[in-house]
Design a protein around this motif. Structure first.
Motif, PDB file in Angstrom:
ATOM      1  N   ASP A  90      -7.128  -7.685  -5.730  1.00 18.11           N
ATOM      2  CA  ASP A  90      -6.387  -8.953  -6.296  1.00 18.11           C
ATOM      3  C   ASP A  90      -4.921  -9.198  -5.826  1.00 18.11           C
ATOM      4  N   ARG A 134       0.215 -11.283  -4.634  1.00 14.07           N
ATOM      5  CA  ARG A 134      -1.184 -11.881  -4.864  1.00 14.07           C
ATOM      6  C   ARG A 134      -1.545 -12.727  -3.724  1.00 14.07           C
ATOM      7  N   ALA A 137      -3.867 -11.122  -1.421  1.00 15.96           N
ATOM      8  CA  ALA A 137      -5.108 -10.372  -1.894  1.00 15.96           C
ATOM      9  C   ALA A 137      -5.925 -10.322  -0.671  1.00 15.96           C
TER      10      ALA A 137
END
Length: 182
Positions: A90, A134, A137
């Motif tokens: 993630d 993020r 990811a």
């Protein structure tokens, strides 16, 4: 782009498999040292996965923006998610707070952050660090991504497209300078 002849033959390889072949790297050595020590829970060592970013316009490519003319971003079929052993991260897979997910858990990914054009938050350093991670990811594919799963490439300009074509890359090539921070 220097690795395209190898990709045409071998596909996209994990760090462990690529280390057995002559190749060029855009990886940062300090990050590779951290990745070398990481193990995906219930899976392989991180370097045994071919790692694919969900979105290439991320901090790693930003750090390489001065090399844009010699880079290409490969497009991969979403069918890659159906391969045995695929794991989603993630955020940057080497991070301290990463969650490793099965592809069936895709809805837990923060797609607004992953696909945002910018990850800076000038007045909020915590939001900045979280968003920056993020943006990186990843889809982790055990050992290699077959060439047959490639669907095309992006390059920064026409000259880069011509260079990529001259290397034998026959899939569609799109020009997108914004992707490369130009």
């Amino acid at each position: 782009m220097e690795n395209i002849p190898s990709v045409l033959v071998h596909g996209i390889l994990s760090h462990a498999r690529a280390s057995r072949l002559a190749h060029a790297t855009v990886a940062m050595e300090t990050m590779q040292e951290k990745r070398d020590k990481k193990h995906v829970p219930g899976g392989l060592k991180l370097h045994q996965y071919a790692n694919l970013y969900f979105h290439a316009r991320n901090p790693m490519l930003f750090k390489r923006k001065d090399q844009a003319a010699s880079l290409c971003v490969l497009r991969i079929s979403t069918d890659v998610r159906n391969l045995a052993g695929v794991v989603f991260a993630d955020s940057n897979a080497s991070g301290d707070y990463v969650r490793f997910l099965s592809p069936a858990q895709w809805q837990l990914l923060h797609f607004d952050d992953i696909y945002a054009m910018d990850w800076r938050h000038p007045n909020d350093p915590i939001a900045y660090y979280r968003h920056r991670s993020r943006k990186c990811a990843e889809v982790l594919v055990p050992h290699r991504v077959e060439y047959s799963l490639l669907t095309g490439a992006w390059v920064v300009d026409r000259r880069a497209a011509e260079r990529l074509s001259a290397m034998g890359f026959t899939l569609p090539i799109a020009i997108d300078p914004v992707l490369f921070f130009c």
